[in-house]
Structure formats: structure tokens, C-alpha cells
Design a protein around this motif. Structure first.
Motif, short mmCIF file in Angstrom:
data_model
loop_
_atom_site.label_atom_id
_atom_site.label_comp_id
_atom_site.label_asym_id
_atom_site.label_seq_id
_atom_site.Cartn_x
_atom_site.Cartn_y
_atom_site.Cartn_z
N TYR A 509 53.67 81.94 -61.64
CA TYR A 509 53.34 80.72 -60.41
C TYR A 509 54.14 81.33 -58.95
O TYR A 509 54.88 82.16 -59.45
CB TYR A 509 54.41 79.22 -60.71
N TYR A 510 53.72 80.70 -57.92
CA TYR A 510 53.58 81.32 -56.71
C TYR A 510 54.85 79.73 -55.78
O TYR A 510 54.33 78.69 -55.49
CB TYR A 510 52.74 82.15 -55.86
N LEU A 511 55.40 80.54 -55.39
CA LEU A 511 56.69 79.16 -54.56
C LEU A 511 56.55 79.69 -53.35
O LEU A 511 57.52 80.81 -53.24
CB LEU A 511 58.12 78.82 -55.47
N GLY A 512 56.37 79.29 -52.30
CA GLY A 512 56.25 79.13 -50.63
C GLY A 512 57.32 79.12 -50.39
O GLY A 512 57.64 77.85 -50.01
N MET A 513 58.08 79.79 -49.30
CA MET A 513 59.50 79.16 -48.30
C MET A 513 59.46 79.24 -47.70
O MET A 513 59.45 80.46 -47.53
CB MET A 513 60.61 79.73 -49.79
N SER A 514 60.21 78.89 -46.56
CA SER A 514 60.65 78.97 -45.38
C SER A 514 62.28 80.35 -45.35
O SER A 514 62.58 79.97 -46.60
CB SER A 514 60.84 78.34 -44.33
N LYS A 515 61.96 81.35 -44.67
CA LYS A 515 63.26 81.85 -44.55
C LYS A 515 64.52 81.82 -44.57
O LYS A 515 65.18 82.09 -44.93
CB LYS A 515 62.30 83.87 -43.67
N ASN A 516 64.57 80.26 -43.66
CA ASN A 516 65.84 80.03 -43.33
C ASN A 516 66.24 78.68 -44.69
O ASN A 516 67.57 78.29 -44.70
CB ASN A 516 66.32 79.26 -42.07
N VAL A 517 65.69 79.15 -45.69
CA VAL A 517 65.88 78.46 -47.29
C VAL A 517 66.33 79.31 -47.66
O VAL A 517 65.99 79.64 -47.99
CB VAL A 517 64.84 77.49 -47.81
N ALA A 518 67.41 78.82 -48.86
CA ALA A 518 68.74 79.57 -49.74
C ALA A 518 68.80 78.68 -50.83
O ALA A 518 69.07 77.84 -50.81
CB ALA A 518 69.15 80.59 -49.45
N GLY A 519 69.30 79.90 -51.79
CA GLY A 519 70.06 79.38 -53.26
C GLY A 519 68.75 78.78 -54.11
O GLY A 519 69.03 77.87 -54.43
N VAL A 520 67.47 78.64 -54.22
CA VAL A 520 66.55 78.62 -54.41
C VAL A 520 66.92 79.04 -55.82
O VAL A 520 66.81 80.19 -55.73
CB VAL A 520 65.44 78.04 -53.96
N GLN A 521 66.79 78.16 -57.19
CA GLN A 521 66.48 78.98 -58.46
C GLN A 521 65.50 78.80 -59.05
O GLN A 521 64.88 77.80 -59.59
CB GLN A 521 67.32 78.48 -59.79
N TYR A 522 64.12 80.05 -59.24
CA TYR A 522 62.88 79.41 -59.66
C TYR A 522 62.48 80.81 -60.97
O TYR A 522 62.98 81.71 -60.54
CB TYR A 522 62.06 80.57 -58.70
N PHE A 523 62.95 79.93 -61.74
CA PHE A 523 62.71 80.67 -63.60
C PHE A 523 61.64 81.04 -63.49
O PHE A 523 60.78 81.03 -63.61
CB PHE A 523 63.90 80.11 -64.69
N LYS A 524 60.89 81.99 -65.35
CA LYS A 524 60.27 82.16 -66.22
C LYS A 524 58.93 80.06 -66.46
O LYS A 524 58.49 80.87 -67.23
CB LYS A 524 60.39 82.43 -67.47
N ASP A 525 60.30 79.36 -66.39
CA ASP A 525 59.50 78.33 -66.77
C ASP A 525 59.43 77.02 -65.41
O ASP A 525 57.72 76.43 -65.93
CB ASP A 525 60.40 77.39 -67.06
#
Length: 537
Positions: A509-525
């Protein structure tokens, strides 16, 4: 195999539209994103703000007992905590529990210690009685989709305010993993009593965010939860999930800044998002799989006793082998997905501790496939009806399969339908071959038992073989990882011989984000967690 935008009985099947989200874009291969997971970004974030997140589908009811969609799990990840969770290394860790379960020597008594002083998002105290109420609802309510997950439990007891004891019918090692998903989500007893069957319209759990509102087909709004036990770490004021089904529109909204995060980017849009000067892409997922089911015994329904199916593929294991040998998984990955998935022919990921190294995939061999077809004596071209969800990427995959198998002597006719309809066909056995997938679980039992064992509700192929069922059942009772791996290997090898499921790849899975967003956790689930997310200070 796993969910759609709408609920379908007790199914847990996921369309390609909800895993890869295809459609449009370039067709050439591109490099995988260089960032392995979002957790590598530890920049400081400031308090406040609203994070707009584009979802690729509208979830079904937000009720942990009945939900069947991956996109619903994405929303739950930020408002409904579980007894356990997984971490960045895919290890099971306590969440509402304080430690991993204590298990008796015979494996039939499981004791769970709970957090103290925790409140639900309506202020109701979280305690053992609340846990009992939720677990009993999950496992006994006639409308619950969690019954199979918790079938091994015969009794739930609240020993004291912070201790729950589960009595099992048999030793069941995968239980902790089940409690790290919806079966382990604990709901407010006050909300359950007042809402009953309608709990999903205004769900109340323990979580960093609390449900505020929902507009069907449009958006879901979550507010920061004031009663959350770790509220100080939550920076955002609000999460707004916007339903944007079209993958190209989803990417466009991210590029324009209308949303700051977009889930499950189509593999065809990843490169374009990465090229944006203010955007980044992070990768998650990998526990699930996608492929096609071949109906070999589902005569009257997936939960009924298997019976004869009148098709050339159903009648001949050799023809099923020929069909698989005509497929080039690497080329499918490059042509349909820009090389952004993980090619495999088994349901357990290659890097899983439950995967033995002797599980290897066959290469494409058209010459051998032709020999098997000729030896079968069935006149060519051999007709095969392939059912596909009607989104662009699934149709592209079906067409590639059609062209590849034609070289071996098959004539594949592609029949498309709304995803919900394909699920109904799969469950009833009204198909010959069907594209489908599964979002995956950290314990292999979750990728196998209900999907390939006799009369499993998601065993659309209708496989029923002691060489599959027995070792899987034995593995669920075993505690040693190496022993379980050998048993699963034995079962998967037998399933590979039957070819009721022809696996093609593990979903990334591919999550697109703005570069001014941080602190997201994205694991193998593949579930983005926003408890510590925010805008860069």
C-alpha cells in the motif's frame, strides 16, 4: 477474500480496487518509494489543526462486530483501540492490555491484564466487565462477523476490574493476533446499551479520536478525544476522512492541497505524487495477497459441503497447473502495477517467521502448459469464465491473464460486475474463476483457516482436503514458531497442488502525504495511525 465499500454478510474479501486502487496513469514500471515506512519521520509537530485524509472507499458500518472492510479498519485504527496491536516490526504488543496474555500449560486458559484508569470516549470507565461485554457480543451476536475469529472461546470472565480470563475449547495460539484486530476492539457498554444493533451509526470506543459525524459517501469526521488516557501525545484537533473513490482524483486532491494525506494510491499514480515538490510517498502493507480463486468444489455455497463443479478447470488438476504455468507473475506486476507489489505464490509473506525457505514459486513455462493441455484430451481452446470487479485495474489484470493463458490453449472470457456482486457470486459458487484478495493478518492462521479449509466462509474455491485442514488445525494449537511454520508449509504445499487459489502477489500500500505532515505510523497491516501525527512545527 476482502471487503468493498459496502457490507456483504460475514465476508472479509478485498477487491483490487481497495488494495491497489488502479486506473489510469502511465503503464511503465517505476521505482518503489525509497521510504520504507512513515515511522522513520520523527520531526516535531505542533498542536492543533485538521488533517484531511482521502479514503479510497466509503466504509461499511463502523461497528467492530460487523465491519468487513479494510477501509473501515483504517478509521477504527484511530478511534477504537484493541486489547493488542502490532508495531513497526509486525510484533504483537499490548494496547488496552498491559502485557501479552498469560496462557496455561494446556493452552486452554488465557488471562489478560488490563490498563487501569482508562475511560471510553463518552467518559464511561474501561474495565474487565466492559471487555467481557464486547467480547461476548463479538463471539455470540448472530450478526457478528467476528464469530469465527473468537470461535475457540467458550467463556469470558471478569476476574476483577483489571483482569479478564478466557476459557478456550482448545489451545489456540493465534488468539492474541485475533485480539489485535476488530475482535479485540472494546466498545463502550453505555453506548452498546443505548444503541444496540445501531452502535455503528455513532460508535464509542477508547481512542485518540472520537466519532463526531458521518455523511454517507462523502466524509467521516473524528475529533480529538478529551478522555483519552494518553491525550497529551495527540496533536491534531480533528481528522476528516473524505471519500474519493477515483484514484486519479484522489491523487489530484493531494497535489492541490485539498487533502494532506491520500490512502492506497494507485500504483499508476505513485510516481506522479513522488514528483510533487511538496509531497512524499511512504509504503506499508505486505501481509495480504491478491490472486484468483478457481472453483473446484463450491457447488452450492462456500459454507456448504463441497460437491462437483461442471467446468474443465474444476475437473482437472492438470489443467489448473497448466493455467498457472501460463502466468508470468513478474510481468503481471510490471505491466499492471508498475512493479510495486511483491510477487509470490503463497498466502504467507516471504519474510514471515512462519514461512519455510523451501516454499518456492514456479516460473512461467508455456511449453509445459501446452503439454498438460494436450494430455488432458479436452478440445482447445478450453473455455474459462473469469469474474472480475469492474474497476480499471482489475480489468487490466484480467486482460493480461486472458492473453497469457491464450498461449497455452485457454480461451478466457472476462465477466465484470460490481464488487459486491462478485462477492455474492463467490460465496454462492456461481463462478469458474474469480479475481479476489485478502488484506492479511500478522498470524498466518488469519490468512488460511477461513480461506482454504473445508467450509470456511471465504473458501470460495470449495477446497476440502485433510492435507490442508489437519496441519492448519495442528498449527493453531502449537506454540513453537518453527513447528507451526513446518505445519503451515505442509498445508500450503498441498493447497498449491490443488490450486483452488492461484496467488499472484502480496499487496503493498502506498500512502501519499504532504511534506509538512509528520508523526504518521504506517505498518505492514496498511492502517495509517494518526495518534501522534500533526503539522510540522
Amino acid at each position: 477474500m476482502r471487503p468493498s465499500p459496502r457490507i456483504v454478510a460475514a465476508l472479509a474479501v478485498l477487491p483490487l480496487a481497495l488494495t491497489a486502487c488502479g486506473g489510469g496513469g502511465s503503464s511503465g514500471p517505476s521505482a518503489a518509494p525509497s521510504v520504507a515506512d512513515a515511522s522513520a519521520d520523527n520531526r516535531a509537530v505542533k498542536g492543533g489543526g485538521t488533517l484531511n485524509v482521502a479514503l479510497n472507499a466509503d466504509p461499511d458500518a463502523l461497528d467492530p462486530s460487523t465491519s468487513t472492510t479494510l477501509v473501515g479498519r483504517e478509521v477504527f485504527a484511530n478511534m477504537c483501540e484493541k486489547l493488542y496491536d502490532i508495531d513497526a516490526a509486525s510484533e504483537l504488543v499490548p494496547q488496552l492490555a498491559t502485557a501479552l496474555p498469560e496462557v496455561s500449560e494446556d493452552g486452554k486458559e488465557v488471562t489478560i491484564k488490563l490498563r487501569d484508569g482508562v475511560k471510553f470516549n463518552d467518559g464511561t470507565p474501561f474495565d474487565a466487565e466492559a471487555v467481557k461485554k464486547s467480547l461476548d457480543r463479538h463471539r455470540t451476536w448472530e450478526k457478528s462477523s467476528r464469530q469465527a475469529d473468537l470461535e475457540a472461546i467458550s467463556k469470558v470472565e471478569a476476574v476483577d476490574a483489571t483482569t479478564v480470563k478466557l476459557t478456550l475449547k482448545r489451545a489456540f495460539t493465534p488468539l492474541t493476533a485475533q485480539l489485535a484486530d476488530r475482535a479485540g476492539m472494546i466498545m463502550s457498554p453505555k453506548a452498546l446499551d443505548s444503541a444496540g444493533d445501531n452502535f455503528g451509526t455513532a460508535p464509542v470506543c477508547v481512542g485518540p479520536f472520537t466519532f463526531a459525524s458521518r455523511t454517507s459517501g462523502s466524509q467521516i469526521v473524528l475529533d480529538k478525544a478529551p478522555d483519552y488516557y494518553d491525550a497529551a501525545k495527540v496533536k491534531l484537533d480533528k481528522l476528516v476522512y473524505k471519500i474519493i473513490v477515483d484514484p486519479n482524483v484522489r491523487a489530484a486532491n493531494l497535489k492541490s492541497g485539498d487533502v494532506q494525506v491520500a490512502d492506497q494510491l494507485a500504483t499508476t499514480t505513485v510516481a506522479g505524487v513522488q514528483a510533487g515538490p511538496n509531497l512524499k510517498v511512504v509504503a506499508g502493507g505486505g501481509l495480504g495477497y491478491y490472486g484468483l480463486q478457481i472453483n473446484i468444489g463450491n457447488a452450492t455455497g462456500s459454507t456448504d459441503k463441497p460437491g462437483p463443479v461442471d467446468s474443465a478447470l474444476a475437473k482437472s488438476p492438470e489443467l489448473r497447473e497448466a493455467f498457472e504455468l501460463a502466468l508470468d507473475r513478474e510481468q503481471i506486476n510490471k505491466t499492471v502495477y508498475n512493479g510495486l507489489h511483491e510477487v509470490d505464490c503463497f498466502p504467507v509473506p516471504v519474510d514471515s517467521p512462519y514461512r519455510t525457505p523451501d516454499l518456492q514459486c514456479p516460473k512461467r513455462d508455456v511449453a509445459k502448459a501446452k503439454q498438460l493441455v494436450q494430455a488432458s484430451g479436452v478440445p482447445t481452446p478450453i473455455p474459462v469464465k473469469l469474474t472480475s470487479p469492474n474497476d480499471a485495474t482489475n480489468q487490466r489484470l484480467a486482460q493480461v491473464i486472458q492473453q497469457m493463458t491464450k498461449e497455452a490453449g485457454f480461451a478466457v472470457t472476462v465477466e465484470t460486475a460490481e464488487f459486491v456482486s462478485t462477492l455474492e457470486q463467490g460465496k454462492s459458487g456461481d463462478f469458474q474463476a474469480m479475481l479476489s484478495g485478502w488484506s492479511g493478518r500478522v498470524d498466518p492462521d488469519g490468512n488460511l483457516t477461513n480461506l482454504v479449509t473445508g467450509q470456511g466462509s471465504n473458501n470460495y474455491a470449495g477446497m476440502a482436503d485433510p492435507g490442508i485442514d489437519d496441519p492448519i488445525k495442528q498449527a493453531a494449537a502449537a506454540q513453537d514458531t518453527a513447528e507451526r511454520a513446518e505445519l503451515y508449509s505442509k498445508a500450503m504445499k498441498r493447497a498449491a497442488e490443488l490450486r483452488g487459489v492461484v496467488y499472484l502477489y502480496h499487496n503493498k500500500y502506498y500512502l501519499g502525504m504532504s511534506k509538512n505532515v509528520a508523526g504518521v505510523q504506517y505498518f505492514k497491516d496498511g492502517l495509517p495511525r494518526y495518534a501522534t501525527a500533526g503539522f510540522v512545527a
